[in-house]
Scaffold this active site. Structure first.
Site, PDB file in Angstrom:
ATOM      1  N   GLN A 101      -4.187 -13.213 -11.908  1.00 46.85           N
ATOM      2  CA  GLN A 101      -4.058 -12.069 -12.810  1.00 46.85           C
ATOM      3  C   GLN A 101      -2.616 -11.816 -13.248  1.00 46.85           C
ATOM      4  OE1 GLN A 101      -5.766  -9.303  -9.717  1.00 46.85           O
ATOM      5  NE2 GLN A 101      -4.350  -7.843 -10.624  1.00 46.85           N
ATOM      6  N   SER A 138       2.497   0.254  -6.591  1.00 51.75           N
ATOM      7  CA  SER A 138       3.178  -0.703  -5.699  1.00 51.75           C
ATOM      8  C   SER A 138       4.519  -1.124  -6.281  1.00 51.75           C
ATOM      9  CB  SER A 138       2.299  -1.938  -5.508  1.00 51.75           C
ATOM     10  OG  SER A 138       1.075  -1.552  -4.958  1.00 51.75           O
ATOM     11  N   HIS A 184      -3.321   4.247  -2.389  1.00 50.85           N
ATOM     12  CA  HIS A 184      -4.278   3.423  -1.635  1.00 50.85           C
ATOM     13  C   HIS A 184      -4.848   4.208  -0.458  1.00 50.85           C
ATOM     14  CE1 HIS A 184      -1.735   0.088  -3.428  1.00 50.85           C
ATOM     15  NE2 HIS A 184      -2.950  -0.256  -3.807  1.00 50.85           N
ATOM     16  N   GLY A 225      -8.890   2.949  -8.164  1.00 52.24           N
ATOM     17  CA  GLY A 225      -8.000   4.013  -8.645  1.00 52.24           C
ATOM     18  C   GLY A 225      -8.099   4.142 -10.155  1.00 52.24           C
ATOM     19  N   LEU A 270       0.830  -1.215   0.000  1.00 58.46           N
ATOM     20  CA  LEU A 270       0.000   0.000   0.000  1.00 58.46           C
ATOM     21  C   LEU A 270       0.865   1.266   0.000  1.00 58.46           C
ATOM     22  CD1 LEU A 270      -2.808  -0.987   2.545  1.00 58.46           C
ATOM     23  CD2 LEU A 270      -2.675  -1.458   0.090  1.00 58.46           C
ATOM     24  N   HIS A 271       0.360   2.274  -0.695  1.00 55.13           N
ATOM     25  CA  HIS A 271       1.078   3.553  -0.824  1.00 55.13           C
ATOM     26  C   HIS A 271       0.067   4.693  -0.738  1.00 55.13           C
ATOM     27  CE1 HIS A 271      -0.562   3.354  -4.820  1.00 55.13           C
ATOM     28  NE2 HIS A 271       0.097   2.220  -5.083  1.00 55.13           N
ATOM     29  N   VAL A 312      -2.874   9.412  -7.663  1.00 60.30           N
ATOM     30  CA  VAL A 312      -2.023  10.195  -6.750  1.00 60.30           C
ATOM     31  C   VAL A 312      -0.596  10.097  -7.280  1.00 60.30           C
ATOM     32  CG1 VAL A 312      -1.149  10.361  -4.384  1.00 60.30           C
ATOM     33  CG2 VAL A 312      -3.548   9.756  -4.800  1.00 60.30           C
TER      34      VAL A 312
HETATM   35  O1  PAF Z   1      -5.748  -3.054  -8.873  1.00 64.59           O
HETATM   36  C1  PAF Z   1      -5.434  -4.021  -8.147  1.00 64.59           C
HETATM   37  O2  PAF Z   1      -4.681  -3.908  -7.175  1.00 64.59           O
HETATM   38  C2  PAF Z   1      -5.972  -5.410  -8.490  1.00 64.59           C
HETATM   39  O3  PAF Z   1      -6.074  -5.582  -9.866  1.00 64.59           O
HETATM   40  C3  PAF Z   1      -7.318  -5.713  -7.806  1.00 64.59           C
HETATM   41  C4  PAF Z   1      -8.423  -4.790  -8.275  1.00 64.59           C
HETATM   42  C5  PAF Z   1      -7.142  -5.590  -6.293  1.00 64.59           C
HETATM   43  C6  PAF Z   1      -7.743  -7.153  -8.106  1.00 64.59           C
HETATM   44  O4  PAF Z   1      -6.807  -8.068  -7.652  1.00 64.59           O
END
Ligand code: PAF
Length: 280
Positions: free
Chosen positions: A61, A186, A37, A147, A33-34, A176
């Protein structure tokens, strides 16, 4: 802030909150997180009574196992930042909790998923949509806070929510940026100081595009893309793609449509891949 790791416990807790009439805003994340987030969590706080965050590095993903392995992880720091930013609940499941043996379902948002990021990262959006739909069913939020740096992801998830009549409002939060203009990501912590300076070429190229459109009235996308390509390439980074597309269809445009256009850039610096965009 309460940390919940099991789906059953998260559902039970959140259904009770909903029954009490509390409205829920949800920020899905993959951790690391930054400041971006933080803004998402703050937006969730403003929108609802309960700000829920998930931290889950979603393996489906990633099309590159090395990218998945190198993805930054620091749960302790993430939970600290989430709490400071005002999250009420952090849902932090394991991979087995989300994808138990025998999990076969996937969600595909058609043609939107195979271009741009989808072309460079086959299967990426199938993984994103599948996990986000599952998380939405666990959390059942009134608002899904995302975002806008991930512009294509935002468009695709908005489509999924509309197409499947999900009862959640999708809220887009502007990117941001760090002091020099680099979009918070990240993956930035994987950059050396020199790579970080080079990565600024994306921001410069996007600012230049704004200037060319707004001050010089250039709307022809061929000309604008040429300017972006040379700005990125002279910085010595590898351009993955630059595209000027409709914000609704993500189809390439011949001319900029003011108020309806995304300018998207993806670059590679060493092993790190970064994206950025602007709306015109
Ligand atoms: O944007 C992200 O961090 C990811 O693609 C998400 C939306 C958390 C799904 O894993």
């Amino acid at each position: 802030m309460e940390v919940i790791r099991q789906i059953a416990a998260a559902k039970k807790h959140l259904r009770e909150e909903s029954r009490k009439g509390r409205r829920i805003a949800f920020v899905p994340t993959m951790g690391a997180l930054h400041a971006g987030h933080r803004r998402l969590i703050e937006t969730a706080r403003e929108k609802a009574d309960l700000a829920v965050l998930s931290i889950f590095v979603n393996p489906t993903q990633f099309n590159d196992p090395e990218d998945l392995q190198n993805y930054p992880r620091d749960e302790e720091a993430d939970l600290r930042l989430a709490e400071e930013a005002g999250a009420d609940i952090a849902f932090v499941p394991t991979v087995e909790e989300i994808y138990p043996p025998g999990f076969f379902t996937s969600v595909n948002v058609g043609r939107l998923s195979t271009k741009l990021e989808g072309a460079s990262r086959p299967g990426h959006f199938r993984g994103v949509c599948t996990v986000v739909l599952k998380l939405l069913e666990i959390v059942r939020p009134d608002h899904l806070v995302l975002g806008l740096k991930d512009a294509q992801q935002f468009t695709i998830l908005q489509h999924m929510v509309d197409d499947l009549c999900l009862d959640t409002e999708v809220v887009g939060v502007p990117t941001v940026r760090e002091a020099g203009g680099l979009a918070c990501s990240s993956r930035n912590i994987l950059l050396t100081p020199q790579q970080r300076r080079k990565a600024l070429c994306m921001y410069r190229a996007l600012k230049r595009t704004h200037f060319l459109v707004k001050k010089q009235g250039i709307l022809h996308t061929g000309e604008l893309l040429q300017a972006i390509r040379s700005a990125v390439q002279t910085s010595g980074v590898e351009l993955d793609y630059a595209a000027i597309v409709s914000r609704v269809t993500l189809e390439p445009l011949e001319h900029v449509v003011r108020g309806g256009t995304y300018v998207l850039i993806a670059i590679r610096i060493g092993k790190v891949r970064l994206i950025d965009n602007t709306r015109i």
